[in-house]
Design a protein around this motif. Structure first.
Motif, PDB file in Angstrom:
ATOM      1  N   ARG A  62      -1.895   5.315  21.285  1.00 50.20           N
ATOM      2  CA  ARG A  62      -0.447   5.476  21.305  1.00 50.20           C
ATOM      3  C   ARG A  62       0.089   5.155  19.910  1.00 50.20           C
ATOM      4  N   VAL A  63       1.104   5.913  19.506  1.00 48.48           N
ATOM      5  CA  VAL A  63       1.728   5.629  18.206  1.00 48.48           C
ATOM      6  C   VAL A  63       2.519   4.335  18.334  1.00 48.48           C
ATOM      7  N   ASP A  64       2.068   3.304  17.620  1.00 47.20           N
ATOM      8  CA  ASP A  64       2.749   2.006  17.715  1.00 47.20           C
ATOM      9  C   ASP A  64       4.006   1.974  16.858  1.00 47.20           C
ATOM     10  N   ASP A  65       3.891   2.392  15.622  1.00 45.71           N
ATOM     11  CA  ASP A  65       5.033   2.483  14.718  1.00 45.71           C
ATOM     12  C   ASP A  65       4.554   3.145  13.430  1.00 45.71           C
ATOM     13  N   TYR A  66       5.423   3.285  12.458  1.00 42.42           N
ATOM     14  CA  TYR A  66       5.004   4.000  11.255  1.00 42.42           C
ATOM     15  C   TYR A  66       5.878   3.622  10.072  1.00 42.42           C
ATOM     16  N   VAL A  67       5.411   4.006   8.898  1.00 43.49           N
ATOM     17  CA  VAL A  67       6.210   3.914   7.682  1.00 43.49           C
ATOM     18  C   VAL A  67       6.137   5.264   6.973  1.00 43.49           C
ATOM     19  N   VAL A  68       7.037   5.455   6.016  1.00 46.98           N
ATOM     20  CA  VAL A  68       6.993   6.655   5.176  1.00 46.98           C
ATOM     21  C   VAL A  68       6.811   6.203   3.735  1.00 46.98           C
ATOM     22  N   VAL A  69       5.710   6.594   3.151  1.00 51.40           N
ATOM     23  CA  VAL A  69       5.398   6.145   1.796  1.00 51.40           C
ATOM     24  C   VAL A  69       6.074   7.058   0.779  1.00 51.40           C
ATOM     25  N   HIS A  70       6.895   6.459  -0.075  1.00 50.24           N
ATOM     26  CA  HIS A  70       7.585   7.196  -1.143  1.00 50.24           C
ATOM     27  C   HIS A  70       7.061   6.824  -2.522  1.00 50.24           C
ATOM     28  N   ASP A  71       6.386   5.683  -2.641  1.00 51.15           N
ATOM     29  CA  ASP A  71       5.967   5.192  -3.958  1.00 51.15           C
ATOM     30  C   ASP A  71       4.611   4.515  -3.806  1.00 51.15           C
ATOM     31  N   SER A  72       3.582   5.344  -3.719  1.00 53.02           N
ATOM     32  CA  SER A  72       2.234   4.831  -3.487  1.00 53.02           C
ATOM     33  C   SER A  72       1.600   4.338  -4.778  1.00 53.02           C
ATOM     34  N   ARG A  73       0.751   3.327  -4.622  1.00 47.14           N
ATOM     35  CA  ARG A  73      -0.041   2.871  -5.758  1.00 47.14           C
ATOM     36  C   ARG A  73      -1.331   3.699  -5.891  1.00 47.14           C
ATOM     37  N   LEU A  74      -1.612   4.544  -4.932  1.00 43.30           N
ATOM     38  CA  LEU A  74      -2.874   5.293  -4.913  1.00 43.30           C
ATOM     39  C   LEU A  74      -2.667   6.634  -5.615  1.00 43.30           C
ATOM     40  N   ARG A  75      -3.378   6.817  -6.707  1.00 43.26           N
ATOM     41  CA  ARG A  75      -3.131   7.994  -7.553  1.00 43.26           C
ATOM     42  C   ARG A  75      -3.275   9.295  -6.780  1.00 43.26           C
ATOM     43  N   LEU A  76      -4.318   9.413  -5.970  1.00 49.73           N
ATOM     44  CA  LEU A  76      -4.551  10.674  -5.276  1.00 49.73           C
ATOM     45  C   LEU A  76      -3.450  10.992  -4.272  1.00 49.73           C
ATOM     46  N   TRP A  77      -2.748  10.000  -3.806  1.00 51.55           N
ATOM     47  CA  TRP A  77      -1.722  10.223  -2.800  1.00 51.55           C
ATOM     48  C   TRP A  77      -0.344  10.490  -3.393  1.00 51.55           C
ATOM     49  N   GLN A  78      -0.173  10.231  -4.668  1.00 50.67           N
ATOM     50  CA  GLN A  78       1.172  10.313  -5.246  1.00 50.67           C
ATOM     51  C   GLN A  78       1.747  11.728  -5.199  1.00 50.67           C
ATOM     52  N   ALA A  79       0.870  12.731  -5.263  1.00 53.80           N
ATOM     53  CA  ALA A  79       1.369  14.107  -5.200  1.00 53.80           C
ATOM     54  C   ALA A  79       1.831  14.487  -3.805  1.00 53.80           C
ATOM     55  N   GLU A  80       1.470  13.703  -2.815  1.00 57.10           N
ATOM     56  CA  GLU A  80       1.812  14.016  -1.414  1.00 57.10           C
ATOM     57  C   GLU A  80       3.111  13.366  -0.972  1.00 57.10           C
ATOM     58  N   GLN A  81       3.702  12.531  -1.788  1.00 53.82           N
ATOM     59  CA  GLN A  81       4.879  11.759  -1.385  1.00 53.82           C
ATOM     60  C   GLN A  81       6.096  12.650  -1.120  1.00 53.82           C
ATOM     61  N   PRO A  82       6.895  12.300  -0.127  1.00 55.04           N
ATOM     62  CA  PRO A  82       6.696  11.225   0.845  1.00 55.04           C
ATOM     63  C   PRO A  82       5.757  11.672   1.967  1.00 55.04           C
ATOM     64  N   TYR A  83       5.069  10.713   2.561  1.00 55.77           N
ATOM     65  CA  TYR A  83       4.162  11.045   3.658  1.00 55.77           C
ATOM     66  C   TYR A  83       4.172   9.932   4.704  1.00 55.77           C
ATOM     67  N   ASN A  84       3.828  10.331   5.928  1.00 51.98           N
ATOM     68  CA  ASN A  84       3.790   9.376   7.043  1.00 51.98           C
ATOM     69  C   ASN A  84       2.487   8.589   7.040  1.00 51.98           C
ATOM     70  N   VAL A  85       2.565   7.321   7.383  1.00 53.18           N
ATOM     71  CA  VAL A  85       1.385   6.553   7.787  1.00 53.18           C
ATOM     72  C   VAL A  85       1.765   5.830   9.081  1.00 53.18           C
ATOM     73  N   ALA A  86       1.059   6.193  10.142  1.00 52.84           N
ATOM     74  CA  ALA A  86       1.337   5.586  11.443  1.00 52.84           C
ATOM     75  C   ALA A  86       0.247   4.594  11.793  1.00 52.84           C
ATOM     76  N   LEU A  87       0.624   3.635  12.623  1.00 49.88           N
ATOM     77  CA  LEU A  87      -0.343   2.700  13.199  1.00 49.88           C
ATOM     78  C   LEU A  87      -0.577   3.126  14.637  1.00 49.88           C
ATOM     79  N   ILE A  88      -1.836   3.307  14.990  1.00 51.34           N
ATOM     80  CA  ILE A  88      -2.211   3.769  16.318  1.00 51.34           C
ATOM     81  C   ILE A  88      -2.828   2.615  17.092  1.00 51.34           C
TER      82      ILE A  88
END
Lengths: 146, 432
Positions: A62-88
């Protein structure tokens, strides 16, 4: 989408091997009957270092909750911003949480409380990654301000 | 005098059931000093973290009227907090290593200030800015030293934190294999997730944080040790806060403290010695240092609420205070999205579980009836982690200037840092 590729080690290899067989496994302590993820060398519940075994689980959650990342420290992910990260939260034990980007779900429209099913995506030849897909919406999607 | 490893752990109070602190009222904080508070180091050695640490230590001694030869204890939370200076070349001594540039140990301060009579030194708490005050208090109580400098160095070099190293790689190893493939790598992500859980549970929302953060900045502008007092900007407004960019929604830029390059140094001593110093003593009533593990990938709101309850229980037990007896309350706010767990747990001014954000809508100004975080916190002063403690001392000494609260100021509690790893101090205007 390029992601940092997980590099299995001695502790994590059974988990990633299971992913490659499209199975979800977590550690389970046979001494205190407690599941844990990520894997550890000892049970964080009772401290046992000899009672941890791998257990296959349903892959339902079940989806417990989530955040939306706008300013990642991870270089490979920065081009994908903003993106969802959910906790299951795992069906067998909601205290066991997994991360997911919930492929196909628009940014900031994550259905909290929705039922999800484990899925596996190839992130590099020979390595599948655990992901989760929404299979049914919650009865009353949570509304949030801003 | 060098740090003896393993000593720090023996000096912390980290359990339930320890009772009232055995040295309650027998140790005192007398003074503190602070350096300029810069946004980043400008590579001028006169503005280095080491130079700033010496400025802060000298001011603390001058304020108390203490000579160098009277100091017999030095404790530092040396850092580093941000990135190291290396691989860039070092400078001539004493700046020929990271020590003095990106961190400052007790040993560096002893050597460069010429402290000859130190018999207790410790630098084990690398980022334990709350821990070191408790460590020094216990050391004084046990007679390991009698007059102790407690250093908070906080470095910030050019560039952004945590953009290099493993975060710039195409593979995820070690603990990173459980987070990086899904992009879980933003500052404060776990606290943002927990905040969403908290909001759903209690029917509150992020907009309700605005008056709290605006008031922190207002208090910070009245705190001369802080960044916003030394580098005035237009006052933050509710509208500014609501329009702020997201870092990891629901955590916005103004929910995060501003990294700075600065040092703060406290002077602690025995209650007996403090009576003869230039400033009135503020007595230490208790200290605690608590660390907790999350069950899984990150701390949930439920877990952080439970951690808060344990912090509160231990601090009340050890200090002998009850919630209604705490006048000044300065819990940590480095990310403002976890401060509510402290307020809910300590029950300050009658706040109950889930009521913190409603409390923020009331009159929390220093002039008002509920002067919460009268220090300005980290959010209002910059990331020195020190203002929450210096404010307790100033309020109880009655010299907080425009921040002086209008309510009674005879007891205070402050703690830092995050709910899963937080160290606390309780202070009293009177020893008993």
């Amino acid at each position: 989408m390029p992601r940092p590729i997980p590099v299995p080690d001695e502790l994590s290899k059974p988990f990633w091997d299971a992913c490659n067989e499209r199975r979800l496994v977590v550690q389970n302590c046979t001494a205190c009957n407690r599941m844990q993820y990520p894997p550890e060398k000892t049970c964080l519940g009772c401290g046992s270092g000899k009672s941890l075994a791998w257990r296959e689980v349903s892959g339902r959650g079940r989806v417990d909750d989530y955040v939306v990342v706008h300013d990642s420290r991870l270089r490979l992910w920065q081009a994908e911003q903003p993106y969802n990260v959910a906790l299951i939260a795992l069906e067998e034990d909601p205290g066991v949480l997994f991360l997911s980007n919930l492929p196909g779900i628009p940014v900031d429209q994550v259905p909290v409380g929705a039922s999800v099913q484990a899925d596996f995506e190839e992130v590099t030849p020979g390595q599948l990654l655990l992901e989760w897909r929404v299979v049914s919406q919650p009865q009353r999607p949570a509304q949030r301000k801003r | 005098m060098v740090t003896q490893k393993g000593v720090a752990a023996k000096l912390y109070r980290s359990k339930d059931g320890l009772g009232v602190w055995e040295h309650r009222g027998k140790v005192a904080a007398v003074s503190y000093g602070y350096s300029p508070c810069d946004r980043r180091w400008d590579e001028n050695l006169e503005h280095s973290l080491g130079a700033y640490s010496m400025i802060a230590a000298k001011k603390a001694l001058e304020e108390a009227g203490i000579r160098l030869d009277q100091v017999d204890g030095v404790v530092s939370a040396p850092g580093p907090i941000g990135e190291p200076w290396a691989p860039r070349p070092y400078f001539a001594p004493p700046y020929d290593s990271e020590d003095g540039i990106s961190l400052v140990t007790a040993e560096w301060l002893i050597k460069n200030m010429g402290l000859k009579n130190v018999r207790f030194a410790n630098s084990e708490a690398s980022r334990g800015h709350g821990q070191v005050l408790g460590m020094a208090s216990q050391a004084i109580g046990e007679g390991l030293c009698h007059t102790c400098l407690v250093l908070f160095p906080f470095g910030n070099l050019a560039g952004r934190y945590s953009q290099a190293g493993s975060n710039a790689r195409e593979t995820a190893t070690g603990n990173g294999q459980w987070s990086m493939p899904w992009g879980w790598g933003a500052a404060g992500a776990g606290f943002a997730y927990g905040f969403n859980q908290y909001c759903r549970k209690y029917g509150v929302n992020h907009d309700m944080m605005a008056p709290f953060v605006v008031n922190l900045r207002r208090n910070g502008r009245m705190n001369p040790m802080g960044y916003y007092a030394q580098h005035p900007e237009e006052p933050l407004t509710v509208e500014d806060y609501l329009a702020s960019r997201w870092v990891v929604k629901p955590l916005c830029l103004h929910d995060a403290d501003r990294p700075v390059n600065a040092a703060v140094c406290f002077l602690l001593t025995t209650a007996d010695r403090a009576k003869d110093m230039k400033l009135p003593p503020v007595y230490v009533l208790n200290h605690n240092n608590n660390n907790f593990e999350a069950r899984g990938l990150t701390h949930t709101a439920e877990e952080m609420g439970q951690f808060g309850d344990i912090h509160a229980r231990r601090m009340y037990e050890g200090s002998g205070l009850t919630p209604s007896e705490v006048d000044i309350f300065n819990p940590y706010d480095g990310f403002t999205l976890f401060t509510q767990y402290y307020l809910d747990a300590f029950g300050w001014h009658g706040v109950k579980k889930g009521e913190a954000l409603h409390f923020y809508q009331g009159d929390i100004r220093v002039e008002g009836p509920h002067p919460f975080l009268s220090s300005g916190g980290n959010n209002g002063t910059g990331r020195t982690r020190a203002a929450i403690f210096t404010d307790c001392i100033e309020q109880l000494q009655g010299r907080a200037g425009p921040r002086q609260v209008h309510i009674k100021a005879e007891t205070a509690i402050a703690g830092c840092t995050m709910p899963h790893t937080c160290a606390w101090m309780a202070f009293g205007k009177y020893p008993d």
